[in-house]
Write a protein that holds these residues in place. Structure first.
Motif, PDB file in Angstrom:
ATOM      1  N   PHE A  16      14.927 -59.997  38.559  1.00  0.00           N
ATOM      2  CA  PHE A  16      14.967 -58.527  38.543  1.00  0.00           C
ATOM      3  C   PHE A  16      13.578 -57.890  38.442  1.00  0.00           C
ATOM      4  O   PHE A  16      13.199 -57.057  39.259  1.00  0.00           O
ATOM      5  CB  PHE A  16      15.879 -58.028  37.414  1.00  0.00           C
ATOM      6  N   PHE A  41      14.060 -47.967  38.162  1.00  0.00           N
ATOM      7  CA  PHE A  41      12.691 -48.333  37.795  1.00  0.00           C
ATOM      8  C   PHE A  41      11.674 -47.897  38.851  1.00  0.00           C
ATOM      9  O   PHE A  41      10.547 -47.536  38.515  1.00  0.00           O
ATOM     10  CB  PHE A  41      12.591 -49.839  37.520  1.00  0.00           C
ATOM     11  N   VAL A  42      12.094 -47.929  40.110  1.00  0.00           N
ATOM     12  CA  VAL A  42      11.186 -47.468  41.175  1.00  0.00           C
ATOM     13  C   VAL A  42      10.969 -45.954  41.051  1.00  0.00           C
ATOM     14  O   VAL A  42       9.835 -45.471  41.118  1.00  0.00           O
ATOM     15  CB  VAL A  42      11.732 -47.845  42.581  1.00  0.00           C
ATOM     16  N   TYR A  47       4.820 -48.380  46.866  1.00  0.00           N
ATOM     17  CA  TYR A  47       4.693 -46.944  46.556  1.00  0.00           C
ATOM     18  C   TYR A  47       3.455 -46.623  45.716  1.00  0.00           C
ATOM     19  O   TYR A  47       2.902 -47.492  45.054  1.00  0.00           O
ATOM     20  CB  TYR A  47       5.929 -46.455  45.796  1.00  0.00           C
ATOM     21  N   ILE A  72       7.849 -51.654  43.887  1.00  0.00           N
ATOM     22  CA  ILE A  72       6.914 -50.564  43.561  1.00  0.00           C
ATOM     23  C   ILE A  72       5.540 -50.759  44.216  1.00  0.00           C
ATOM     24  O   ILE A  72       4.777 -49.805  44.338  1.00  0.00           O
ATOM     25  CB  ILE A  72       6.749 -50.343  42.032  1.00  0.00           C
ATOM     26  N   ILE A  83       2.095 -43.810  42.713  1.00  0.00           N
ATOM     27  CA  ILE A  83       2.619 -42.882  41.715  1.00  0.00           C
ATOM     28  C   ILE A  83       2.376 -41.468  42.241  1.00  0.00           C
ATOM     29  O   ILE A  83       1.249 -41.125  42.597  1.00  0.00           O
ATOM     30  CB  ILE A  83       1.937 -43.086  40.345  1.00  0.00           C
ATOM     31  N   GLN A 131      17.378 -51.193  39.778  1.00  0.00           N
ATOM     32  CA  GLN A 131      16.096 -51.365  40.481  1.00  0.00           C
ATOM     33  C   GLN A 131      15.594 -50.013  40.983  1.00  0.00           C
ATOM     34  O   GLN A 131      14.415 -49.688  40.836  1.00  0.00           O
ATOM     35  CB  GLN A 131      16.297 -52.339  41.643  1.00  0.00           C
ATOM     36  N   TYR A 152       8.779 -45.209  38.164  1.00  0.00           N
ATOM     37  CA  TYR A 152       7.374 -45.538  38.472  1.00  0.00           C
ATOM     38  C   TYR A 152       6.732 -44.418  39.290  1.00  0.00           C
ATOM     39  O   TYR A 152       5.638 -43.948  38.974  1.00  0.00           O
ATOM     40  CB  TYR A 152       7.301 -46.862  39.235  1.00  0.00           C
ATOM     41  N   VAL A 188      11.590 -55.565  41.189  1.00  0.00           N
ATOM     42  CA  VAL A 188      11.099 -54.201  40.944  1.00  0.00           C
ATOM     43  C   VAL A 188       9.612 -54.129  41.264  1.00  0.00           C
ATOM     44  O   VAL A 188       9.153 -53.196  41.947  1.00  0.00           O
ATOM     45  CB  VAL A 188      11.361 -53.769  39.476  1.00  0.00           C
TER      46      VAL A 188
END
Lengths: 177, 194
Positions: free
Chosen positions: A64, B55-56, A75, A72, A77, B52, B59, A68
């Motif tokens: 998991f 959390f994305v 991407y 991310i 922020i 998931q 973020y 994640v």
């Protein structure tokens, strides 16, 4: 029967530790003196302890966190909303509406004939003629050039806002693909 | 659960570019988030997908976390909105809080694993299975209060409710859980209570 929810709610507040100090001492006394309260208290306390000690958390798959983190990585922020919301625009919109309302009020008050009116026994510093109010033709006000200009400006503003919204949506879609 | 201070430190460092540290936050809260999403979906695959996504989203919006509340409270707010959006997309029934028919449906569809539950004497298993018989809202409330260590005010913030309303709903949820345990695990409850 009617008192049951009340007892339960008060006991839950006591068990959860959210009862006021006065309520807490009342409930404590009731638990000591009243068998119905005592029995219910022990019953609820058992449920409370069961939930506090027995609830388990479910675990996701082993991968998991990795999933994640991989996700991310694609991407950035996003900047904080407050950094890109221009306060000047908000103040500008507010100013526009305030000016419009003020303009309307000035126009409306300017159309009233303050010197006219009857000699009624009102305590107001000015006299209001009921006949004049009834005979005031509001359609003239809303058919005037001012109203047309107001509607036109609002329509233009609405179209600008719609264009900005759709443009943002388009940009977001382009970023995704 | 870890303290808010540690979370805030990690968040500051992630915001300064140490992206890998975000994994610490994920590890810290993944079980809480996954448990709540599982309460909504009853499918591990869907729950993991939503978790998931949560959390994305967290973020990407990390710069918007101002630290006014605990990170967990902020995160659970994202969980709630993401779950609702997911369920809407999937056109699944989100079950209303007072819809008793929903509970009956859950009971009837779960009759297979209930047979096993009766055989099990474990308190832990009994409570955790009873909670799955509750509506998602009830189960989430109990999970947030007992496992997520969220106060009534914080739960109110997460669910968009007044703290008093949360209190009443929590009372009802516990009452329903008690009833479920008494109905489905009568003997086990007697053993525990005596």
């Amino acid at each position: 029967m009617n008192t049951q929810p009340s007892i339960e709610e008060r006991l839950w507040d006591y068990i959860d530790g959210i009862a006021t100090p006065e309520e807490k001492s009342i409930v404590e006394q009731l638990i000591d003196s009243n068998i119905e309260w005592r029995n219910q208290y022990h019953e609820l306390l058992d449920v409370h302890q069961l939930m506090s000690n027995s609830l388990e958390l479910d675990e996701p798959s082993m991968r998991f966190t990795q999933n994640v983190m991989e996700d991310i990585a694609k991407y950035q922020i996003a900047p904080a909303a407050k950094s890109y919301i221009n306060k000047r625009i908000i103040w500008g919109i507010m100013g526009f509406f305030m000016l419009t309302i003020a303009g309307f009020l000035i126009y409306a008050f300017g159309s009233v004939n303050w010197s006219g009116g009857g000699s009624g026994s009102t305590t107001l510093p000015f006299n209001i003629d009921a006949n004049r109010i009834n005979s005031f033709d509001f359609s003239k006000l809303f058919n005037s050039t001012y109203t047309s200009v107001f509607v036109m400006v609002n329509a233009v503003l609405g179209l600008v806002l719609l264009d900005m919204y759709l443009g943002k949506k388009k940009k977001q879609l382009q970023e995704k693909h | 659960m870890n303290t808010g201070t540690n979370d805030n430190e990690i968040i500051s460092r992630v915001l300064r570019g140490e992206q890998s540290l975000y994994a610490d936050l994920v590890k810290r809260y993944q079980n809480y988030v996954f448990t709540i999403t599982l309460r909504y979906t009853n499918s591990r695959e869907d729950a993991e997908e939503i978790a998931q996504d949560v959390f994305v989203k967290a973020y990407r919006s990390l710069a918007d976390f101002r630290g006014d509340s605990r990170f967990s409270t902020w995160l659970y707010t994202i969980v709630t909105t993401t779950c609702i959006t997911f369920l809407r997309k999937k056109k699944l029934d989100t079950h209303s809080l007072d819809n008793e028919k929903v509970f009956e449906t859950v009971e009837s569809t779960d009759s297979g694993f209930k047979a096993n539950q009766v055989e099990q004497k474990s308190k832990v298993q009994m409570v955790n299975k009873a909670i799955r018989l509750l509506s998602p809202d009830d189960a989430k409330l109990i999970t947030l209060f007992y496992q997520g260590e969220q106060s009534l005010e914080e739960i109110g913030h997460i669910m968009g409710l007044e703290p008093n309303n949360v209190k009443v709903r929590l009372h009802r949820a516990r009452q329903r859980l008690k009833e479920k345990m008494e109905t489905h695990f009568e003997q086990e409850v007697k053993d525990i209570m005596n």
